[in-house]
Write a protein that holds these residues in place. Sequence first.
Motif, mmCIF file in Angstrom:
data_model
loop_
_atom_site.group_PDB
_atom_site.id
_atom_site.type_symbol
_atom_site.label_atom_id
_atom_site.label_comp_id
_atom_site.label_asym_id
_atom_site.label_seq_id
_atom_site.Cartn_x
_atom_site.Cartn_y
_atom_site.Cartn_z
ATOM 1 N N GLU A 17 2.056 7.852 0.317
ATOM 2 C CA GLU A 17 1.781 8.075 1.739
ATOM 3 C C GLU A 17 0.928 6.962 2.331
ATOM 4 O OE1 GLU A 17 0.251 11.991 2.562
ATOM 5 O OE2 GLU A 17 1.698 12.894 1.181
ATOM 6 N N ASP A 18 -0.048 6.491 1.560
ATOM 7 C CA ASP A 18 -0.941 5.424 2.028
ATOM 8 C C ASP A 18 -1.293 4.541 0.833
ATOM 9 O OD1 ASP A 18 -2.829 3.728 3.074
ATOM 10 O OD2 ASP A 18 -4.289 5.298 3.560
ATOM 11 N N PRO A 19 -0.564 3.427 0.645
ATOM 12 C CA PRO A 19 -0.785 2.558 -0.516
ATOM 13 C C PRO A 19 -2.170 1.918 -0.577
ATOM 14 C CG PRO A 19 1.261 1.998 0.612
ATOM 15 C CD PRO A 19 0.549 2.990 1.467
ATOM 16 N N ARG A 20 -2.912 1.992 0.521
ATOM 17 C CA ARG A 20 -4.256 1.395 0.535
ATOM 18 C C ARG A 20 -5.360 2.451 0.480
ATOM 19 N NH1 ARG A 20 -3.997 -2.373 5.612
ATOM 20 N NH2 ARG A 20 -3.330 -0.367 6.421
ATOM 21 N N ASN A 21 -5.015 3.682 0.196
ATOM 22 C CA ASN A 21 -5.992 4.761 0.141
ATOM 23 C C ASN A 21 -7.012 4.460 -0.968
ATOM 24 O OD1 ASN A 21 -7.297 7.191 -0.740
ATOM 25 N ND2 ASN A 21 -5.748 8.381 0.332
ATOM 26 N N PRO A 22 -8.257 4.127 -0.592
ATOM 27 C CA PRO A 22 -9.226 3.702 -1.611
ATOM 28 C C PRO A 22 -9.569 4.788 -2.626
ATOM 29 C CG PRO A 22 -10.251 3.811 0.557
ATOM 30 C CD PRO A 22 -8.803 4.074 0.753
ATOM 31 N N GLU A 23 -9.648 6.029 -2.165
ATOM 32 C CA GLU A 23 -9.971 7.111 -3.101
ATOM 33 C C GLU A 23 -8.859 7.299 -4.128
ATOM 34 O OE1 GLU A 23 -10.231 7.505 0.255
ATOM 35 O OE2 GLU A 23 -12.399 7.682 0.518
ATOM 36 N N ALA A 24 -7.612 7.265 -3.665
ATOM 37 C CA ALA A 24 -6.485 7.418 -4.589
ATOM 38 C C ALA A 24 -6.405 6.226 -5.543
ATOM 39 C CB ALA A 24 -5.172 7.575 -3.815
ATOM 40 N N LEU A 25 -6.671 5.028 -5.033
ATOM 41 C CA LEU A 25 -6.670 3.846 -5.908
ATOM 42 C C LEU A 25 -7.741 3.974 -6.983
ATOM 43 C CD1 LEU A 25 -6.221 1.068 -3.191
ATOM 44 C CD2 LEU A 25 -4.568 1.654 -4.983
ATOM 45 N N ARG B 164 -2.629 12.343 -12.086
ATOM 46 C CA ARG B 164 -1.900 11.107 -11.821
ATOM 47 C C ARG B 164 -0.757 11.340 -10.833
ATOM 48 N NH1 ARG B 164 1.151 7.327 -16.289
ATOM 49 N NH2 ARG B 164 2.185 6.032 -14.761
ATOM 50 N N LEU B 165 -0.039 12.444 -10.976
ATOM 51 C CA LEU B 165 1.041 12.774 -10.040
ATOM 52 C C LEU B 165 0.518 12.942 -8.615
ATOM 53 C CD1 LEU B 165 3.177 15.257 -12.180
ATOM 54 C CD2 LEU B 165 3.756 12.898 -11.552
ATOM 55 N N TRP B 166 -0.609 13.631 -8.480
ATOM 56 C CA TRP B 166 -1.199 13.823 -7.158
ATOM 57 C C TRP B 166 -1.601 12.491 -6.545
ATOM 58 C CZ3 TRP B 166 -1.743 18.017 -4.056
ATOM 59 C CH2 TRP B 166 -1.414 19.251 -4.601
ATOM 60 N N PHE B 167 -2.219 11.622 -7.348
ATOM 61 C CA PHE B 167 -2.692 10.344 -6.819
ATOM 62 C C PHE B 167 -1.522 9.427 -6.494
ATOM 63 C CE2 PHE B 167 -6.397 11.367 -9.804
ATOM 64 C CZ PHE B 167 -6.972 12.207 -8.865
ATOM 65 N N GLU B 168 -0.454 9.496 -7.278
ATOM 66 C CA GLU B 168 0.747 8.703 -6.971
ATOM 67 C C GLU B 168 1.340 9.128 -5.631
ATOM 68 O OE1 GLU B 168 3.223 9.242 -10.419
ATOM 69 O OE2 GLU B 168 2.299 7.569 -11.486
ATOM 70 N N ARG B 169 1.364 10.426 -5.396
ATOM 71 C CA ARG B 169 1.878 10.915 -4.106
ATOM 72 C C ARG B 169 1.000 10.432 -2.953
ATOM 73 N NH1 ARG B 169 2.438 16.642 -6.125
ATOM 74 N NH2 ARG B 169 4.099 16.389 -7.627
ATOM 75 N N ALA C 156 -5.239 0.129 -15.404
ATOM 76 C CA ALA C 156 -6.299 0.558 -14.484
ATOM 77 C C ALA C 156 -6.717 -0.556 -13.529
ATOM 78 C CB ALA C 156 -7.516 1.021 -15.288
ATOM 79 N N GLU C 157 -6.802 -1.744 -14.047
ATOM 80 C CA GLU C 157 -7.376 -2.862 -13.296
ATOM 81 C C GLU C 157 -6.698 -3.154 -11.952
ATOM 82 O OE1 GLU C 157 -9.544 -6.810 -14.900
ATOM 83 O OE2 GLU C 157 -7.486 -6.490 -15.584
ATOM 84 N N PRO C 158 -5.371 -3.214 -11.870
ATOM 85 C CA PRO C 158 -4.753 -3.537 -10.572
ATOM 86 C C PRO C 158 -5.076 -2.529 -9.473
ATOM 87 C CG PRO C 158 -3.136 -3.716 -12.338
ATOM 88 C CD PRO C 158 -4.371 -3.111 -12.936
ATOM 89 N N PHE C 159 -5.190 -1.264 -9.805
ATOM 90 C CA PHE C 159 -5.546 -0.262 -8.804
ATOM 91 C C PHE C 159 -6.952 -0.520 -8.276
ATOM 92 C CE2 PHE C 159 -2.192 1.986 -11.124
ATOM 93 C CZ PHE C 159 -1.411 2.420 -10.066
ATOM 94 N N LEU C 160 -7.865 -0.824 -9.177
ATOM 95 C CA LEU C 160 -9.258 -1.032 -8.795
ATOM 96 C C LEU C 160 -9.427 -2.312 -7.977
ATOM 97 C CD1 LEU C 160 -10.757 0.008 -12.229
ATOM 98 C CD2 LEU C 160 -10.697 1.374 -10.128
ATOM 99 N N LYS C 161 -8.671 -3.327 -8.310
ATOM 100 C CA LYS C 161 -8.772 -4.600 -7.589
ATOM 101 C C LYS C 161 -8.202 -4.516 -6.178
ATOM 102 C CE LYS C 161 -9.135 -7.806 -11.417
ATOM 103 N NZ LYS C 161 -8.551 -8.965 -12.090
ATOM 104 N N ARG C 162 -7.404 -3.524 -5.909
ATOM 105 C CA ARG C 162 -6.827 -3.355 -4.568
ATOM 106 C C ARG C 162 -7.799 -2.692 -3.595
ATOM 107 N NH1 ARG C 162 -1.403 -0.342 -5.815
ATOM 108 N NH2 ARG C 162 -1.631 0.274 -3.639
#
Length: 161
Positions: free
Chosen positions: A21-29, A12-17, A45-51
């Motif tokens: 850097e890129d709030p639209r990074n699909p893999e991180a979302l 989770r820490l890695w994905f938050e970082r 979980a849902e808001p990340f997936l919907k983005r």
Amino acid sequence: MLLQEGDRSQARLWFERALEEDPRNPEALLLMGTVFYQNTQLDEAEPFLKRITGGGGVGRDAEALLAKIDLARAVEGLDPLNVQQAIVSAHPQDLQARLNLGVRFLHDRDMELGFEELLVAAAGGLQAEEARHRMVQGFAILGPDHAMTRSYRGRLASLLY
């Protein structure tokens, strides 16, 4: 890799970082959504997936995870599987009971039995639209190239047309 090894807090820490850097990074979302889903934090979980926008593998994975979340919510008020089966056995013409059993099967990943019950429920009655929607969710979970998706999509289409 971190998710496979089970270190969700570190992941989770890695994905938050990565999202900083890129709030639209699909893999991180997708991976943030997955971490929350695996922790049964469905609302988080849902808001990340919907983005996630666009198709491809990440988009399909997000759609599948959103379908799993929706099915998890759908079964919250349902009786356990054995009770649902007994209800359908006692009242095979009860299409709402068939819908509920189909949803339970899909949630429990017994896809073929779920699709069979949902086809019956999709044939008519007030619950037909929901039954079709649940089948589409099952297709999303399996993926478009899965043999069951192709087979049951054709069977559902023959009911509609």
